[in-house]
Design a protein around this motif. Structure first.
Motif, mmCIF file in Angstrom:
data_model
loop_
_atom_site.group_PDB
_atom_site.id
_atom_site.type_symbol
_atom_site.label_atom_id
_atom_site.label_comp_id
_atom_site.label_asym_id
_atom_site.label_seq_id
_atom_site.Cartn_x
_atom_site.Cartn_y
_atom_site.Cartn_z
ATOM 1 N N TRP A 60 -3.266 4.264 0.838
ATOM 2 C CA TRP A 60 -4.654 3.824 0.697
ATOM 3 C C TRP A 60 -5.452 4.829 -0.137
ATOM 4 O O TRP A 60 -6.206 4.429 -1.046
ATOM 5 N N ARG A 64 -7.067 3.670 -3.498
ATOM 6 C CA ARG A 64 -8.528 3.494 -3.434
ATOM 7 C C ARG A 64 -9.283 4.677 -4.030
ATOM 8 O O ARG A 64 -10.317 4.493 -4.695
ATOM 9 N N PHE A 183 -0.562 -3.855 3.377
ATOM 10 C CA PHE A 183 -1.086 -3.169 2.195
ATOM 11 C C PHE A 183 -1.054 -4.099 0.984
ATOM 12 O O PHE A 183 -1.963 -4.070 0.152
ATOM 13 N N GLU A 187 -5.816 -3.876 1.232
ATOM 14 C CA GLU A 187 -5.682 -2.437 1.459
ATOM 15 C C GLU A 187 -6.411 -1.981 2.712
ATOM 16 O O GLU A 187 -5.900 -1.158 3.483
ATOM 17 N N SER A 188 -7.599 -2.511 2.960
ATOM 18 C CA SER A 188 -8.385 -2.059 4.110
ATOM 19 C C SER A 188 -7.790 -2.501 5.446
ATOM 20 O O SER A 188 -8.196 -2.005 6.498
#
Length: 436
Positions: A60, A64, A183, A187-188
């Motif tokens: 992540w 991100r 994922f 992603e969150s």
């Protein structure tokens, strides 16, 4: 979690913390209130959520926030340092304040931390959350370990600890496995799902306590639920096994934390995407889970030097193959072998800590702190190798992941050989002696 009691501390933090830790060795005053099966269920949910988050956070952060290998290693170092400190504090708090109370407060703090990361996904907040979340999770495991040993039930201590290892390992492996798909999807979700797991645990605890389970009896040393102590005449039952197991467990988690932090790099080296890389690494954890199950059935491994020392010395061979042989079948087979060895050293550390001591919560905290040392040292040594080893060695080509891998391997071998030599040369204590 500790903020709950901050209004009771004196104005001098260092003196206050010292006073708290010195008084947390009193006899158990608040026994576990749930049933044995309840603790195993909570353990599974806790393991699945925390393992998912603590591995997927590197992917992540890379996707991100643009973290590189060195950044991920630094993030892992922050996690490891926090885990070492709060495993010890959590174990002593659990003995002093009660296993259920400490566990519940820790879940609240962990849920708060993940909520912060969802609301403010920035670099500084990521570091703050990894510290706060790890602080809370580190306090949950000593409380669970001690509660599982103390609560009434029909299984021996050895069987309880073996099943404890199987539960957290299989649940953690499942958490890692689904994190690949999560994922890919969003992603969150690797933050949201662990948060939901924490809330589910809190709801389950409230529900079970509301059903009047606060009167569950506690297994005592004389109860039939406890395993009989090992025979004092057994010449192999010695605190030296615990010290060797703690050394091996620390080094084992140095390997685990290094592989986790370098997981994106290992995946790229194997030419795999993020999700597939996570699934490949699951092989290591699945093999460790199966090892726990086998060791619960086959108890002849207790107090055997050949298995313990052999695993400690062979683990770096597997790490060498994982780091430098970019062939998927070789990595998979190596992960299977390493899973067996890591499972053995972890089981040795936990079993000897509980078998050779009376203060289960505090010894559980020490066990967790030892493995936390590995969680700290793996990424920290990796950062040193990635950023400073090339300059010190005059080898610019080592910069990055190559330097990290060389430093991790070298450090492992140095500590393992030195530690075993020091342990072997010390005078041998009386076999029946116990750990204080």
């Amino acid at each position: 979690m500790c903020l709950t009691y901050s209004n009771r501390l004196p104005c001098l933090p260092c003196r206050a913390v010292s006073a708290i830790l010195s008084c947390m060795t009193q006899p158990l005053s608040r026994p576990p209130r749930l049933r044995l099966g309840d603790y195993y269920l909570l353990e599974g949910i806790n393991s699945a959520g925390s393992t998912l988050f603590l591995l997927a956070i590197y992917f992540w952060a890379h996707a991100r926030l643009g973290f590189d290998d060195a950044d991920n290693l630094m993030l892992g170092s922050a996690q490891g340092l926090t885990y070492v400190v709060f495993s010890i504090i959590g174990g002593r708090l659990a003995e002093r304040l009660g296993y259920d109370r400490v566990f519940t407060c820790a879940l609240v703090v962990a849920a708060f931390a993940l909520t912060l990361l969802l609301l403010l996904p920035t670099v500084p907040m990521t570091y703050a959350v990894i510290v706060l979340y790890t602080m809370a999770i580190a306090c949950t495991w000593p409380a669970l370990e001690a509660a599982i040993v103390h609560v009434a039930g029909r299984f021996s201590t050895s069987q309880r600890l073996a099943f404890y290892n199987v539960v957290w390992a299989i649940a953690g492996t499942a958490g890692i496995f689904i994190s690949g798909s999560l994922f890919h999807w969003r992603e969150s979700s690797v933050i949201i799902l662990p948060l939901l797991g924490l809330l589910l645990q809190l709801a389950y605890i409230a529900f079970r306590l509301s059903r009047g389970l606060s009167t569950v009896p506690v297994a005592t040393a004389t109860a039939t639920t406890e395993a009989p102590a090992a025979a004092p005449a057994n010449p192999r039952r010695s605190p030296r096994f615990l010290k060797a197991a703690w050394l091996g467990n620390m080094l084992g988690y140095l390997v685990v934390s290094s592989i986790s932090a370098l997981a994106p790099h290992i995946g790229q080296q194997l030419q795999l995407d993020a999700g597939t890389s996570i699934w490949v690494i699951c092989t290591l954890y699945l093999a460790r889970s199966l090892t726990f199950a086998w060791l619960g059935y086959w108890e002849a491994w207790h107090y055997r030097w050949s298995l313990l020392i052999g695993s400690i010395l062979l683990i770096p061979v597997g790490l060498l193959l994982v780091f430098f042989v970019p062939v998927v079948p070789v990595v998979l087979l190596t992960f299977i072998a390493m899973g067996w060895m890591l499972g053995l050293v972890y089981s040795s550390s936990l079993y000897y800590a509980m078998d050779l001591s009376d203060n289960k919560g505090e010894m559980g905290g020490s066990h967790e702190a030892i493995l936390g040392g590995g969680l700290l040292l793996g990424p920290l040594v990796g950062v040193f190798g990635a950023r400073w080893l090339p300059k010190l060695a005059g080898m610019p080509a080592w910069e990055g992941a190559l330097g990290a891998k060389l430093a991790i391997l070298g450090f492992y071998l140095l500590v393992a050989v030195t530690g075993l030599l020091v342990l072997w040369r010390r005078p041998r204590p009386t076999p029946a002696a116990n750990v204080a």
